[in-house]
Design a protein around this motif. Structure first.
Motif, PDB file in Angstrom:
ATOM      1  N   GLY A 193       0.789  -1.231   0.000  1.00 14.86           N
ATOM      2  CA  GLY A 193       0.000   0.000   0.000  1.00 14.86           C
ATOM      3  C   GLY A 193       0.818   1.276   0.000  1.00 14.86           C
ATOM      4  N   GLY A 197       1.543   2.763   3.991  1.00 12.11           N
ATOM      5  CA  GLY A 197       0.438   1.831   4.135  1.00 12.11           C
ATOM      6  C   GLY A 197      -0.848   2.436   3.603  1.00 12.11           C
ATOM      7  N   GLN A 199      -4.789   2.158   4.781  1.00 11.16           N
ATOM      8  CA  GLN A 199      -5.668   1.570   5.778  1.00 11.16           C
ATOM      9  C   GLN A 199      -6.914   0.940   5.154  1.00 11.16           C
ATOM     10  OE1 GLN A 199      -4.744   1.107   8.858  1.00 11.16           O
ATOM     11  NE2 GLN A 199      -6.621  -0.012   9.306  1.00 11.16           N
ATOM     12  N   ASN A 202      -5.937  -2.281   3.603  1.00  9.32           N
ATOM     13  CA  ASN A 202      -5.681  -3.248   4.675  1.00  9.32           C
ATOM     14  C   ASN A 202      -6.979  -3.857   5.193  1.00  9.32           C
ATOM     15  OD1 ASN A 202      -2.985  -2.575   4.470  1.00  9.32           O
ATOM     16  ND2 ASN A 202      -2.921  -1.358   6.347  1.00  9.32           N
ATOM     17  N   GLU A 203      -7.960  -3.016   5.449  1.00  8.32           N
ATOM     18  CA  GLU A 203      -9.215  -3.489   6.040  1.00  8.32           C
ATOM     19  C   GLU A 203      -9.959  -4.438   5.112  1.00  8.32           C
ATOM     20  OE1 GLU A 203     -11.246   0.123   6.966  1.00  8.32           O
ATOM     21  OE2 GLU A 203      -9.954   0.588   8.689  1.00  8.32           O
ATOM     22  N   ARG A 206      -8.145  -7.818   4.747  1.00 11.54           N
ATOM     23  CA  ARG A 206      -8.320  -8.665   5.940  1.00 11.54           C
ATOM     24  C   ARG A 206      -9.723  -9.244   6.025  1.00 11.54           C
ATOM     25  NH1 ARG A 206      -4.600  -4.348   9.148  1.00 11.54           N
ATOM     26  NH2 ARG A 206      -2.612  -5.457   8.876  1.00 11.54           N
ATOM     27  N   HIS A 220       1.437  -9.394   3.076  1.00 14.64           N
ATOM     28  CA  HIS A 220       0.745  -8.118   3.283  1.00 14.64           C
ATOM     29  C   HIS A 220       1.721  -7.107   3.877  1.00 14.64           C
ATOM     30  CE1 HIS A 220      -3.199  -6.040   4.804  1.00 14.64           C
ATOM     31  NE2 HIS A 220      -2.404  -5.226   4.149  1.00 14.64           N
ATOM     32  N   CYS A 222       1.782  -3.777   5.157  1.00 19.72           N
ATOM     33  CA  CYS A 222       0.613  -3.005   5.579  1.00 19.72           C
ATOM     34  C   CYS A 222       0.921  -1.610   6.113  1.00 19.72           C
ATOM     35  CB  CYS A 222      -0.181  -3.789   6.621  1.00 19.72           C
ATOM     36  SG  CYS A 222       0.790  -4.442   7.975  1.00 19.72           S
ATOM     37  N   LYS A 226       0.608  -0.714  11.452  1.00 19.67           N
ATOM     38  CA  LYS A 226      -0.676  -1.170  10.913  1.00 19.67           C
ATOM     39  C   LYS A 226      -0.796  -2.698  10.888  1.00 19.67           C
ATOM     40  CE  LYS A 226      -1.754   2.913   8.094  1.00 19.67           C
ATOM     41  NZ  LYS A 226      -0.635   3.787   8.423  1.00 19.67           N
ATOM     42  N   ASP A 228      -1.935  -6.219  12.121  1.00 20.72           N
ATOM     43  CA  ASP A 228      -3.075  -6.715  12.906  1.00 20.72           C
ATOM     44  C   ASP A 228      -2.569  -7.825  13.822  1.00 20.72           C
ATOM     45  OD1 ASP A 228      -5.340  -7.845  13.943  1.00 20.72           O
ATOM     46  OD2 ASP A 228      -6.420  -7.952  12.034  1.00 20.72           O
ATOM     47  N   GLN A 239       2.421 -10.742   7.554  1.00 18.97           N
ATOM     48  CA  GLN A 239       2.369  -9.284   7.564  1.00 18.97           C
ATOM     49  C   GLN A 239       3.763  -8.687   7.787  1.00 18.97           C
ATOM     50  OE1 GLN A 239      -1.238  -7.696   9.884  1.00 18.97           O
ATOM     51  NE2 GLN A 239      -0.921  -9.706  10.816  1.00 18.97           N
ATOM     52  N   GLU A 241       5.408  -4.555   8.388  1.00 18.44           N
ATOM     53  CA  GLU A 241       5.148  -3.117   8.456  1.00 18.44           C
ATOM     54  C   GLU A 241       5.747  -2.411   7.242  1.00 18.44           C
ATOM     55  OE1 GLU A 241       6.532  -1.344  12.052  1.00 18.44           O
ATOM     56  OE2 GLU A 241       4.670  -1.803  13.110  1.00 18.44           O
TER      57      GLU A 241
END
Length: 356
Positions: A193, A197, A199, A202-203, A206, A220, A222, A226, A228, A239, A241
Motif C-alpha cells: 500500500g 500503508g 488503511q 488493509n481493512e 483482511r 501483506h 501493511c 498497521k 493486525d 504481515q 510493516e
C-alpha cells in the motif's frame, strides 16, 4: 576533477526511490553525491544506506485547502530556501536532480538563483504542485507517461520513464518463501500500500482473507504500526510493516499483486512483470493522479483497476481470481512494453547538463 550532483526529493518513498536507483550509476560515473531532504523525513531514513552526504532543510507544504499552517509554512519555505542556497554555495554542485515533493521547492529555486542546472522528474501523469512550482527553474523535466508531455513546456519535456532500482530484479523466490514461512505451493498474492500503508486496502484485504486463503498465500506489507496483532498466526498470511532489502525476494515470490497506483510503484510492477490489481486513492484524499495513472495502465493492458467507490470484499475476491486466471495475457503485454531504459536516458541528460 570529479563532478558533483545534488539529489533532492522526499515526503514519500515515491519521491526518493528513483533517486536511489540512480546512485550506483552516478557513483560509477565518478559523481560526488549530496542529498538535500527534510530534517527527519522518510528520505533521510532511506538514503542512510547509500553512503551519501545528507543535509536537512526546513520544508513547508503547499495546500489546496484551508489550514492554519498555510500561514506559517511559507516562512518555512523561505527558511528552507536560505538554507539550501547556503549549502549549494558551499558544495558548488555541477547539477541538481529533483524527484519532487515539497522539500524540492526551496532546493530547486535556490539552485536556479545560483545558475546551477536543474533536472526535474515527474512520475505521475499530471504534474504535482511541487514540480509545477519548480518548472520555471528547471532546464529539463523528465516524465513517465506519454500523456504528461502535453502538460510540460515543449523545450524542457523529455519522456524517460522512471528509474527502477537494479536490486529489485535480483530477488530469490525461495528466500522470500522462507522469510514468510509458507510451507505449501499455493500461488502468492502480495498486497502493498505504499510507504505509509493504505488503511482502507488493509481493512478490505483482511475482511476477504477467509475467501482468499484457501487459494493463495498472502504477503501483506501493511505500513508502519498497521500490523493486525490478532492475525499474526494465521497460516498462509504474513504481515510486514515495511520492507527494505527483503522486498526483492518478496516480489520474486509473488504471482500477482494488489497495489495503490502511485507512479513509481506501478512502474516497478511493470518492470518486474507482476500482474496487478490497482486500487487508486480517491479524489477525496488526493489530487486524482493515481486514478489517471491506473487508467493509463489499465488501457495498456498491464493492470486491473478497482475504483475506490467499488472497492469491497466481494469485488476484490472476484478481481483476484480474474487476474490470476488471465495472468499469462498480462505477462505478455508487460514483456512487450517499451517503457524501459529510464536510467540510461536520465544519465545522458545529467552528463550533458553538468558539463555546461
Amino acid at each position: 576533477m570529479s563532478k558533483k550532483i545534488v539529489l533532492t526529493g522526499g515526503g514519500t518513498a515515491g519521491h526518493v526511490t528513483p533517486n536511489l536507483a540512480l546512485i550506483p550509476y552516478l557513483k560509477e560515473e565518478g559523481y560526488e553525491i549530496i542529498y538535500i531532504g527534510s530534517y527527519e523525513g522518510i528520505e533521510k531514513r532511506l538514503v542512510a544506506d547509500y553512503d551519501v552526504k545528507y543535509y536537512g532543510v526546513a520544508t513547508g507544504k503547499f495546500r489546496r485547502y484551508m489550514d492554519p499552517k498555510n500561514f506559517s509554512d511559507p516562512f518555512r519555505v523561505i527558511k528552507g530556501f536560505a538554507q539550501a542556497r547556503k549549502i549549494l554555495k558551499e558544495e558548488k554542485p555541477d547539477i541538481v536532480f529533483s524527484k519532487g515533493g515539497f522539500v524540492s521547492v526551496p532546493v530547486v529555486n535556490a539552485a536556479s538563483a545560483l545558475h546551477i542546472p536543474c533536472i526535474l522528474h515527474e512520475s505521475d501523469l499530471t504534474p504535482g504542485l511541487a514540480n509545477k512550482l519548480c518548472a520555471r527553474s528547471a532546464d529539463k523535466i523528465c516524465c513517465n507517461f506519454p500523456e504528461t508531455m502535453n502538460y510540460l513546456p515543449d523545450k524542457k519535456a523529455v519522456l524517460t520513464g522512471t528509474p527502477i532500482r537494479d536490486e529489485l530484479m535480483t530477488g530469490n523466490a525461495m528466500t522470500g518463501k522462507n522469510l514468510c514461512g509458507f510451507t505449501d505451493n499455493k500461488p502468492v498474492l502480495m498486497v502493498i500500500g505504499g510507504s505509509l500503508g493504505a488503511q482502507s486496502v488493509n481493512e478490505v484485504v483482511r475482511e476477504a482473507l477467509p475467501s482468499i486463503l484457501p487459494y493463495f498465500n498472502v504477503i501483506h506489507i501493511c505500513g508502519r504500526e498497521k500490523v493486525d496483532n490478532m492475525r499474526l498466526d494465521v497460516p498462509g498470511y504474513k504481515q510486514f510493516e515495511y520492507v527494505k532489502s527483503d522486498l526483492k525476494d518478496l516480489f520474486a515470490l509473488a504471482d500477482i499483486v494488489i497495489s495503490r497506483a502511485g507512479a513509481n510503484s506501478i512502474c516497478e510492477l511493470l518492470a518486474l512483470r507482476k500482474p496487478n490489481i490497482l486500487v487508486p486513492l480517491s479524489k477525496k484524499s488526493s489530487r486524482g493522479d493515481q486514478i489517471l495513472n491506473a487508467r493509463s495502465f489499465e488501457q495498456q493492458g498491464f493492470s486491473l483497476v478497482i475504483m475506490p467507490e467499488d472497492f469491497d470484499e466481494n469485488e476484490l475476491v472476484k478481481k483476484i481470481h480474474e487476474l490470476y486466471e488471465n495472468r499469462e495475457e498480462y505477462l505478455v503485454r508487460m514483456t512487450g512494453s517499451g517503457q524501459r531504459g529510464a536510467i540510461t536516458t536520465i544519465m545522458k541528460l545529467i552528463n550533458e547538463l553538468s558539463e555546461k
